[in-house]
Motif scaffolding. Sequence first.
Motif, PDB file in Angstrom:
ATOM      1  N   GLY A   1      -7.982   9.744   9.904  1.00  9.43           N
ATOM      2  CA  GLY A   1      -8.975  10.403   9.074  1.00  9.43           C
ATOM      3  C   GLY A   1      -8.463  10.285   7.372  1.00  9.43           C
ATOM      4  N   ALA A   2      -7.345   9.842   7.282  1.00  7.30           N
ATOM      5  CA  ALA A   2      -6.929   9.888   6.022  1.00  7.30           C
ATOM      6  C   ALA A   2      -7.027   8.534   5.213  1.00  7.30           C
ATOM      7  CB  ALA A   2      -5.404  10.242   5.788  1.00  7.30           C
ATOM      8  N   ARG A   3      -6.981   8.548   3.936  1.00 10.42           N
ATOM      9  CA  ARG A   3      -7.041   7.347   3.240  1.00 10.42           C
ATOM     10  C   ARG A   3      -5.954   7.290   2.325  1.00 10.42           C
ATOM     11  NH1 ARG A   3     -13.312   7.025   0.814  1.00 10.42           N
ATOM     12  NH2 ARG A   3     -14.353   7.482   3.117  1.00 10.42           N
ATOM     13  N   PHE A   4      -5.469   5.947   1.838  1.00  8.92           N
ATOM     14  CA  PHE A   4      -4.406   5.554   1.031  1.00  8.92           C
ATOM     15  C   PHE A   4      -4.847   4.408   0.234  1.00  8.92           C
ATOM     16  CE2 PHE A   4      -0.421   3.360  -0.180  1.00  8.92           C
ATOM     17  CZ  PHE A   4       0.317   4.570  -0.575  1.00  8.92           C
ATOM     18  N   THR A   5      -4.489   4.419  -1.041  1.00 11.50           N
ATOM     19  CA  THR A   5      -4.853   3.398  -1.910  1.00 11.50           C
ATOM     20  C   THR A   5      -3.508   2.650  -2.411  1.00 11.50           C
ATOM     21  OG1 THR A   5      -6.762   4.472  -2.814  1.00 11.50           O
ATOM     22  CG2 THR A   5      -5.841   2.817  -3.992  1.00 11.50           C
ATOM     23  N   TYR A   6      -3.582   1.400  -2.156  1.00 12.61           N
ATOM     24  CA  TYR A   6      -2.533   0.300  -2.489  1.00 12.61           C
ATOM     25  C   TYR A   6      -2.915  -0.150  -3.749  1.00 12.61           C
ATOM     26  CZ  TYR A   6      -0.595   0.706   2.255  1.00 12.61           C
ATOM     27  OH  TYR A   6      -0.257   1.199   3.690  1.00 12.61           O
ATOM     28  N   ASP A   7      -1.845  -0.221  -4.671  1.00  6.98           N
ATOM     29  CA  ASP A   7      -2.088  -0.658  -6.202  1.00  6.98           C
ATOM     30  C   ASP A   7      -0.839  -1.222  -6.527  1.00  6.98           C
ATOM     31  OD1 ASP A   7      -4.790   0.179  -7.633  1.00  6.98           O
ATOM     32  OD2 ASP A   7      -3.957   2.023  -7.092  1.00  6.98           O
ATOM     33  N   PHE A   8      -1.092  -2.686  -6.807  1.00  9.09           N
ATOM     34  CA  PHE A   8       0.099  -3.668  -7.154  1.00  9.09           C
ATOM     35  C   PHE A   8      -0.271  -4.936  -7.826  1.00  9.09           C
ATOM     36  CE2 PHE A   8      -0.950  -4.385  -2.678  1.00  9.09           C
ATOM     37  CZ  PHE A   8      -0.984  -5.888  -2.614  1.00  9.09           C
TER      38      PHE A   8
ATOM     39  N   HIS B   1      -6.148  -3.558  -5.964  1.00  2.79           N
ATOM     40  CA  HIS B   1      -6.475  -2.486  -5.576  1.00  2.79           C
ATOM     41  C   HIS B   1      -7.122  -2.113  -4.406  1.00  2.79           C
ATOM     42  CE1 HIS B   1      -7.743   1.963  -7.018  1.00  2.79           C
ATOM     43  NE2 HIS B   1      -8.675   1.807  -6.198  1.00  2.79           N
ATOM     44  N   VAL B   2      -6.621  -1.655  -3.369  1.00  2.00           N
ATOM     45  CA  VAL B   2      -7.154  -1.636  -1.986  1.00  2.00           C
ATOM     46  C   VAL B   2      -7.178  -0.246  -1.201  1.00  2.00           C
ATOM     47  CG1 VAL B   2      -7.051  -2.804   0.395  1.00  2.00           C
ATOM     48  CG2 VAL B   2      -6.397  -4.009  -1.555  1.00  2.00           C
ATOM     49  N   GLU B   3      -7.986   0.345  -0.952  1.00  2.00           N
ATOM     50  CA  GLU B   3      -8.382   1.483  -0.298  1.00  2.00           C
ATOM     51  C   GLU B   3      -8.346   1.066   1.114  1.00  2.00           C
ATOM     52  OE1 GLU B   3     -10.890   5.147  -1.111  1.00  2.00           O
ATOM     53  OE2 GLU B   3     -12.190   3.793   0.176  1.00  2.00           O
ATOM     54  N   VAL B   4      -7.577   1.996   1.970  1.00  2.00           N
ATOM     55  CA  VAL B   4      -7.550   1.661   3.198  1.00  2.00           C
ATOM     56  C   VAL B   4      -7.890   3.206   4.075  1.00  2.00           C
ATOM     57  CG1 VAL B   4      -5.904   1.386   5.378  1.00  2.00           C
ATOM     58  CG2 VAL B   4      -5.316   0.315   3.223  1.00  2.00           C
ATOM     59  N   ASP B   5      -9.152   3.154   4.543  1.00  2.00           N
ATOM     60  CA  ASP B   5      -9.640   4.361   5.290  1.00  2.00           C
ATOM     61  C   ASP B   5      -9.144   4.421   6.785  1.00  2.00           C
ATOM     62  OD1 ASP B   5     -11.348   6.212   6.244  1.00  2.00           O
ATOM     63  OD2 ASP B   5     -13.242   5.155   5.507  1.00  2.00           O
ATOM     64  N   ASN B   6      -8.318   4.939   7.303  1.00  2.00           N
ATOM     65  CA  ASN B   6      -7.955   5.104   8.626  1.00  2.00           C
ATOM     66  C   ASN B   6      -8.846   5.618   9.464  1.00  2.00           C
ATOM     67  OD1 ASN B   6      -6.671   4.792  10.960  1.00  2.00           O
ATOM     68  ND2 ASN B   6      -4.823   6.047  10.355  1.00  2.00           N
ATOM     69  N   GLN B   7      -9.617   5.023  10.387  1.00  2.00           N
ATOM     70  CA  GLN B   7     -10.693   5.397  11.216  1.00  2.00           C
ATOM     71  C   GLN B   7     -10.199   5.301  12.717  1.00  2.00           C
ATOM     72  OE1 GLN B   7     -14.624   3.730  10.542  1.00  2.00           O
ATOM     73  NE2 GLN B   7     -14.230   4.030   8.386  1.00  2.00           N
TER      74      GLN B   7
END
Length: 500
Positions: free
Chosen positions: A135-142, A97-103
Amino acid sequence: MKDLSRRGFLIGSVLAGAGAVTACSQSAPTGVPLSASDPAIRNLEAQRQRPGQQVVNARLSPRPVEVDLGGLVVSTWAYADTVPGPVLRARAGDLLHVEVDNQLDEATSVHWHGIALRNDMDGAPGLTQDPIQPGARFTYDFTVPHAGTHWYHSHSGLQLDRGLYGPLIIDDRGDPGDYDHEWIVILDDWLDGIDGTPDDAAQGLGMDAPGARGQSMAEMGHGQMGGARSSNPMMTSRLLGVAGDVHYPHYLVNGKVPADPISWTASPGQRAKIRFINAGADTFFRVAIGGHTMTVTDTDGFPTAPQETQAILLGMGERVDAVVTLTDGVFPLFAEAEGKTGYGYALVRTGAGELPTDPRPGELDGPVLLAADLTPAPESRLPDRGHDRYLSVDMGGSMTPYRWTLNGQTHPDTTPLEISREDRVRMRLRNMSDMAHPMHLHGHTFAIADSGLRKDTVTIRPMRTVEIEFDADNPGQWAFHCHNAYHQEAGMMTTLSYLA
């Protein structure tokens, strides 16, 4: 990177400044393969964690940073405050479960290289997901299905040729751990913040030049590359033809230049497992440890028959695991840029002493093992069966304009490779150029047809043909491309497309 002892299992190991990696038992998607073509089943929150399944949580924050490459401070982009990014570690069957916070100030993505995961988590923007906007976030779950040495990296433009990459290690619950040390070795070519940016290098190759009628490799001899190609006579390799298009001022081992190499410490007689990852964008690496013979045990996450060698040649995106029994002294772990001028190295210390003035080991001058020439372990082989579908892919290119093709076409205008679920697919990969191409298939692993060796990235040497086989057991739309980042960006990519 720190020495990771096999005496105790590590769920996660994180470099300075990275987000936390933890195990917990929260509800999360199961990672069952899904088709990204059906938006109703993308990111289903209704799915539940499997009983007994651990969840490994992490956060990646791609952002502009200044990093110290060993006395050389550069401005680049990275997932944390260091290059490479944090070590992500789990066990086979765990849920990541990895949250990517694009800065960053541009869109990005993360691809999980070597993992046969569900399609909407693959991280190929425009194909399996929308780009992660600034500025967006996306979570990868696998769910991670099988053990091995893998890695993650941006799959957006040429961002891979900055600092946006890191190791992903999936441990085998049945690993006997018959070694004393484990070292992760990440090889890279570096120009960002020194010789401009990767986009500047692409412009030097002519990617932005107006389209004109291109010349074939044979017509022009592939010798002149504009401002990006080095004029050094070492550019021609006896194994790989012309080995790269971009001249790099530095080559790194675990984010450090040779002027300030990292060092591992052990005792004479101890055994070390070394996980090699080629994270370079345009460089093949020939790797050796001075005074030692290595025993290769795995490639791309699959066990092989043990193979002794003094030197290994790794294509971009390829991984190899090897075990070495250490002798007494100080030794270079040396990564020579194949067909180019330059190298990276690290130190292995088991006793007193200093390296010679020239640290290049003689082992690099002897026979070299290519990962594709290994023999699979019995448990790595695909079940025997005839193929249901036969595909053919020809690799080619031109230099004026800078254009790399699959079946004479450039992405995004390539004709998809169409398959159906449950097919056994056989694919002919024919290299019609004088450069080697490390070809990578997303969402699947394949077997080299002649030997049965399992991989996800295979280097096709100039004017050679390799046939691969795989089972169509993971529906969706999947990228298939050369892992030279500049070739991919110049068109050498297509889509493996499930029809049903």
